[in-house]
Design an enzyme around this catalytic site. Structure first.
Site, mmCIF file in Angstrom:
data_model
loop_
_atom_site.group_PDB
_atom_site.id
_atom_site.type_symbol
_atom_site.label_atom_id
_atom_site.label_comp_id
_atom_site.label_asym_id
_atom_site.label_seq_id
_atom_site.Cartn_x
_atom_site.Cartn_y
_atom_site.Cartn_z
ATOM 1 N N ILE A 17 0.834 -1.213 0.000
ATOM 2 C CA ILE A 17 0.000 0.000 0.000
ATOM 3 C C ILE A 17 0.865 1.257 0.000
ATOM 4 O O ILE A 17 0.515 2.273 -0.612
ATOM 5 C CB ILE A 17 -1.006 -0.011 1.193
ATOM 6 C CG1 ILE A 17 -2.112 1.023 0.993
ATOM 7 C CG2 ILE A 17 -0.313 0.214 2.528
ATOM 8 C CD1 ILE A 17 -3.109 0.643 -0.061
ATOM 9 N N SER A 39 11.666 0.902 7.579
ATOM 10 C CA SER A 39 11.216 -0.466 7.363
ATOM 11 C C SER A 39 12.317 -1.403 7.809
ATOM 12 O O SER A 39 13.492 -1.120 7.601
ATOM 13 C CB SER A 39 10.908 -0.693 5.884
ATOM 14 O OG SER A 39 10.640 -2.061 5.652
ATOM 15 N N ARG A 40 11.937 -2.498 8.423
ATOM 16 C CA ARG A 40 12.966 -3.442 8.845
ATOM 17 C C ARG A 40 13.647 -4.086 7.650
ATOM 18 O O ARG A 40 14.816 -4.401 7.689
ATOM 19 C CB ARG A 40 12.356 -4.522 9.749
ATOM 20 C CG ARG A 40 12.391 -4.129 11.218
ATOM 21 C CD ARG A 40 11.807 -5.211 12.070
ATOM 22 N NE ARG A 40 10.405 -5.450 11.686
ATOM 23 C CZ ARG A 40 9.635 -6.379 12.241
ATOM 24 N NH1 ARG A 40 10.128 -7.165 13.173
ATOM 25 N NH2 ARG A 40 8.381 -6.532 11.866
ATOM 26 N N LYS A 93 -5.791 2.929 7.402
ATOM 27 C CA LYS A 93 -6.965 2.332 8.039
ATOM 28 C C LYS A 93 -6.704 0.869 8.344
ATOM 29 O O LYS A 93 -5.968 0.233 7.593
ATOM 30 C CB LYS A 93 -8.194 2.496 7.156
ATOM 31 C CG LYS A 93 -8.147 1.683 5.836
ATOM 32 C CD LYS A 93 -8.880 0.380 5.913
ATOM 33 C CE LYS A 93 -8.518 -0.544 4.785
ATOM 34 N NZ LYS A 93 -9.136 -1.856 4.814
ATOM 35 N N ASP A 171 -11.605 -6.480 7.274
ATOM 36 C CA ASP A 171 -10.540 -5.668 6.679
ATOM 37 C C ASP A 171 -11.040 -4.999 5.396
ATOM 38 O O ASP A 171 -10.978 -3.771 5.272
ATOM 39 C CB ASP A 171 -9.276 -6.504 6.439
ATOM 40 C CG ASP A 171 -8.188 -5.703 5.763
ATOM 41 O OD1 ASP A 171 -7.610 -4.822 6.429
ATOM 42 O OD2 ASP A 171 -7.944 -5.910 4.562
#
Lengths: 311, 311
Positions: A17, A39-40, A93, A171
Site C-alpha cells: 500500500i 522499514s525493517r 486504516k 478488513d
C-alpha cells in the site's frame, strides 16, 4: 492556499500500500516532500532508509510528519513514539487494533497540539460525496451492502490475517462501513451479527450484519472473503424518492439506474490533500465510527464455525 | 442546593436491581419522587403501573425523568423513545449492547438539551475515590484485577445471559473495568485477550486480559464465572511508593497492608445524588470507556472452546 515550505514526511512500513498509493500520492503533492522510509526489510530507491523509527526520529528532527502504513497491531507504539517526539501522524486504516488505543492517541495529539489523521481511503472514492449529498434530503427505506471478494487473490501468503488481533473479512468490510458512516444522514448501529470463523482461524471469513435505524430503515451488510469470480463491492440504497447504487467500492455512482459519477481513482491523492489542509489548520481528524461498528459486531455477534481455510 | 420541587421519576424494568437498589435510593433522596413503574409483568405496591413505556410517556407528561433498568439488549429503543418524548434518562450499566447506540443516544440528548447519565455503580464503592487520589501522584508498576464469582449463585435461571448480544463474564468484569478506568491516572488499552466460550454458549464464561500501558506498567485482568467458594473482586496495584488493594468490589481499601477505608455500601444512593446534580446543571455524563474495553477485548480476543455450561 499560500505557498509555504513543503512538509517533510517519512513513510513507516514499506509494503504494497505504501508503494502503490502513498509514495505516488506524496510525490505528486507539492505540499509534501518524501524524506525517509522506515522499514525493517524493504528499501525505497532514492529515499533515505532507517531500520527503526526511533533512529529516524532522533536523526531527522526536520521531518515533521509521518505516514504509518504498518499493520494495525503494531501501529500504536509507533504512533505514540512519533507524537511524543512532536511529529504529526497520518494513520492507514484502520487506525488501530482497538478503539481505546485510538482515543489515547487523540488525547496525546490534542495535548501536544499535533495533527492526527485517521484515514479512510474509500471515503474518497468518487461516488461517495455525491451519494451523501443526494441522500441528505431523502428518507431512506433500505441500505444493502454486499462486499464479496476472494481473499486468496487479495492477500496471498498473508497468514497473519487469520490471527487474533486482526479483523478478518472486516478488513475489506470496514471500507464499506467507512462509506456507510459517511453517506448516511443519521447514525445506525449494529443490532445483530453472524460471524463465520473457519475452524482453524481466529478471525471471521464472512459476516452478515443487521443494523437498527432509529428512523426505521432496513440496513444490512454481507461480507464474504470466499467469493471467486466477479468481485463485488456494492452499496444499494432505496429511498422515498429514487434509488442509488454505489459500486466498485464507491467509485461508480448510479442514480435511478442512470450512470451519475465515475472516473479514475483519486482516493490516496485526496487523502494527502486533506492531510495538508489538516496540517495547515492544526486540526485533528479521527472518526472511529467504522472501527466502532466492527467492534460492535464482534461484541454482539453470533459465532459460527465453518470449514477450515487453506490457502 | 436550594430547595426545588423533587423530580418526578419512573422506573422502567422492575427486576431485582430495581427493587433492591433503585427504589430505596429514590425513596431516600428528597430530590426525587417515584411516580410510576413500567414493566410487562412485575407490579410495585403503591406505585402507579404501566405495561408499556409509550403509554406512560403519553399519560404522565409530568414525569420528567426515567431510570432504565431493563437488560441492555432492549435499552436503546426505550431510551430513544424517552429522549424523543423530552425526558431525562438514567441508564443502568452497561449503557447499551453496542458502543454506537450509546453515541446515538448522546447525540439525541445533546440535541434536545436533556440529561443522559450512564451509571457505573462500582465507581461509587467507598474505596474508589480514595484509591484514585492516592494513585494520582504515584508511578504505577502493576495492576492486577481478579474478579471471580459463581454464575450459578448470582444469575440463577437466567439462561438469556448466554445468548449473543450479552457479554458473559464481562457483566461482572465491566464493574472492575469501570473502577480501573476511574482510578488510573492515564489510559491503558487491551493488548490481548483470551476468551473461554463454553461449547454450548455464545458468551464467554471466563476471560484473561493483558493491557498495554504507554508508561510501561503491567496491567492484567482475570475474570471467571466458574468460581465456587470465596467470591473475589480484587484490584491490587503496586507503585513506586507503596501498594494498594481494593477488595470486595471496591468497597474496602487497604494501603500498604493497612485498612484505609471501609463501610456500608452507598453505591446507588450516590448514583441518585449525582443524577440530581446532573439534572440541576443540565449536564450529560456518559463515559463509555468500560464498555469500550469489553468491545476491544472481543475485537482482539483469542477464542477458546471450554466445557459446556449447564446450570
Amino acid at each position: 492556499m499560500k505557498a509555504t515550505e513543503p512538509t517533510r514526511i517519512a513513510i513507516v512500513g514499506v509494503g504494497k500500500i505504501a508503494r502503490d498509493q502513498h509514495m505516488p500520492s506524496i510525490e505528486h503533492n507539492p505540499n509534501f516532500t518524501l524524506c525517509a522510509a522506515v522499514s525493517r526489510h524493504a528499501r525505497v530507491d532514492g529515499v533515505e532508509h532507517y531500520n527503526a523509527l526511533d533512529a529516524m526520529l532522533l536523526k531527522r528532527p526536520d521531518i515533521t510528519a509521518l505516514a504509518l502504513c504498518t499493520p494495525p497491531a503494531v501501529r500504536f507504539d509507533m504512533a505514540m513514539a512519533a507524537l511524543r517526539a512532536g511529529r504529526h501522524v497520518l494513520l492507514e486504516k484502520p487506525p488501530g487494533a482497538t478503539l481505546t488505543e485510538v482515543e489515547t492517541l487523540v488525547g496525546e495529539a490534542r495535548e501536544r497540539g499535533l495533527t492526527l489523521y485517521a484515514t479512510w481511503h474509500s471515503r474518497h472514492a468518487l461516488g461517495v460525496e455525491p451519494a451523501r449529498d443526494w441522500l441528505a434530503p431523502r428518507r431512506i427505506r433500505s441500505v444493502r451492502i454486499v462486499w464479496k471478494e476472494d481473499v486468496r487473490r487479495w492477500h496471498p501468503g498473508q497468514a497473519w490475517i487469520w490471527n487474533a488481533g486482526n479483523v478478518g473479512v472486516f478488513d475489506p468490510g470496514i471500507n464499506a462501513l467507512s462509506i456507510l458512516t459517511r453517506i448516511m444522514p443519521h447514525p445506525v448501529h449494529v443490532a445483530s451479527a453472524d460471524l463465520d470463523f473457519p475452524s482453524n482461524c481466529q478471525t471471521p471469513i464472512a459476516a452478515r450484519l443487521e443494523f437498527a435505524d432509529p428512523f426505521g430503515a432496513t440496513v444490512t451488510a454481507e461480507f464474504d472473503w470466499r467469493h471467486e469470480g466477479h468481485q463485488t463491492w456494492d452499496i444499494a440504497v432505496e429511498t422515498d424518492a429514487g434509488s442509488l447504487l454505489l459500486s466498485e467500492g464507491g467509485s461508480r455512482l448510479t442514480i435511478d439506474g442512470e450512470p451519475a459519477v465515475s472516473g479514475p481513482d483519486r482516493e490516496y491523492p485526496a487523502i494527502y490533500e486533506h492531510f495538508a489542509e489538516l496540517l495547515a489548520a492544526g486540526r485533528i481528524d479521527v472518526d472511529v465510527s467504522p472501527l466502532r461498528h466492527v467492534a460492535d459486531a464482534f461484541l454482539v455477534g453470533r459465532r459460527h464455525e465453518v470449514d477450515a481455510f487453506h490457502e
